[in-house]
Design a protein around this motif. Sequence first.
Motif, short mmCIF file in Angstrom:
data_model
loop_
_atom_site.label_atom_id
_atom_site.label_comp_id
_atom_site.label_asym_id
_atom_site.label_seq_id
_atom_site.Cartn_x
_atom_site.Cartn_y
_atom_site.Cartn_z
N TYR A 59 5.05 14.32 49.33
CA TYR A 59 3.76 13.48 48.59
C TYR A 59 4.01 12.67 47.77
O TYR A 59 3.21 11.88 47.53
N LEU A 62 4.30 9.64 49.72
CA LEU A 62 2.93 9.46 50.34
C LEU A 62 2.08 8.86 49.22
O LEU A 62 1.17 7.69 49.29
N THR A 239 3.08 18.71 60.40
CA THR A 239 3.35 17.97 59.18
C THR A 239 4.06 16.40 59.94
O THR A 239 3.79 15.35 58.93
N SER A 242 1.15 13.77 61.73
CA SER A 242 0.28 12.76 60.71
C SER A 242 1.11 11.64 60.51
O SER A 242 0.73 10.48 60.75
N HIS A 243 2.32 11.66 60.20
CA HIS A 243 3.66 10.56 60.03
C HIS A 243 3.63 9.79 61.25
O HIS A 243 3.60 8.40 61.25
N ASN A 285 -4.91 5.70 56.97
CA ASN A 285 -3.69 6.43 56.54
C ASN A 285 -4.08 7.50 55.87
O ASN A 285 -3.69 8.74 56.23
N TYR A 289 -3.86 11.46 57.05
CA TYR A 289 -2.87 12.60 55.99
C TYR A 289 -3.84 13.79 55.53
O TYR A 289 -3.21 14.72 55.59
N SER A 290 -4.91 13.58 55.07
CA SER A 290 -5.82 14.59 54.57
C SER A 290 -6.66 15.34 55.55
O SER A 290 -6.55 16.68 55.33
N ASN A 293 -4.09 17.86 57.31
CA ASN A 293 -3.02 18.54 56.46
C ASN A 293 -3.61 19.53 55.32
O ASN A 293 -4.47 19.09 54.63
#
Length: 318
Positions: A59, A62, A239, A242-243, A285, A289-290, A293
């Motif tokens: 994070y 991130l 995890t 998302s990336h 982006n 991620y939100s 996650n």
Amino acid sequence: MEEYNTSSTDFTFMGLFNRKETSGLLFAIISIIFFTALMANGVMIFLIRTDSHLHTPMYFLLSHLSFIDMMYISTIVPKMLVDYLLDQRTITFVGCTAQHFLYLTLVGAEFFLLGLMAYDRYVAICNPLRYPILMSRRVCWMIIAGSWFGGSLDGFLLTPITMSFPFCNSREINHFFCEAPAVLKLACADTALYETVMYVCCVLMLLIPFSVVIASYAQILTTVHRMSSVEGRKKAFATCSSHMTVVTLFYGAAMYTYMLPHSYHRPEQDKVFSVFYTILTPMLNPLIYSLRNKDVTGAMKRVLGRFKGTQRVSGDAF
């Protein structure tokens, strides 16, 4: 043969708002995307800084990705929106140079950062016991510094050369910002050698981080396949997905722009792909991620819970 423009040093953008029937709608959509990107990335940075559950290397990286996204969408979109409102399309030579440099630096930094973030996921899944050592705070800062150094090197090398060419009388850039391929089309000199060098430079900037991503995820998939725990597999995929989504969107559009031969390029297609990775990606982006996650959504719920608790206390006191 075209004459050099000695009367003005300004450039004119043909831009995205050149069709009157759709310009108003397009302006509204891009405005919404811009403010959503600023707000979403700002919230992401705020949550990572304030919630102790998010004080981890992933994070931390991130939060810097969100900062880069906020910066580089701000080098392009505000100028577009203001120009539309003022009914103007020009940019000075100095302004174009600054925009070109900032864009190259920021997008280059994001290329490298996304690649190195894959290394973080590799260590977390393949070497979890050594994660605190291999991804220490010092290593995280080295990753950030390396990303900025790579992006800055690209900006400092390519910007002076791109903007040193003599430009012809027609200074109309068939684009919505000062991107190198569009600017070089106005040059009144042979740019073939430089374009080859720039092509090799951009290919290396894309392929080196992308190779790190591919190598990291090859190891991750092998490790995940060997996991006996179903829950562990789900968490690892959650995890990493998302990336990988962000990497695919960003690198895919950039590879079209900088790695596809010129004969396959069309101005309108170039604009669409540039919109994708310069305007849409900074908004997508933080949302990717939100929304995907649990840590981030949990942090959001805790922040909202504290805010509601504060309001309740204030109301009771009143």
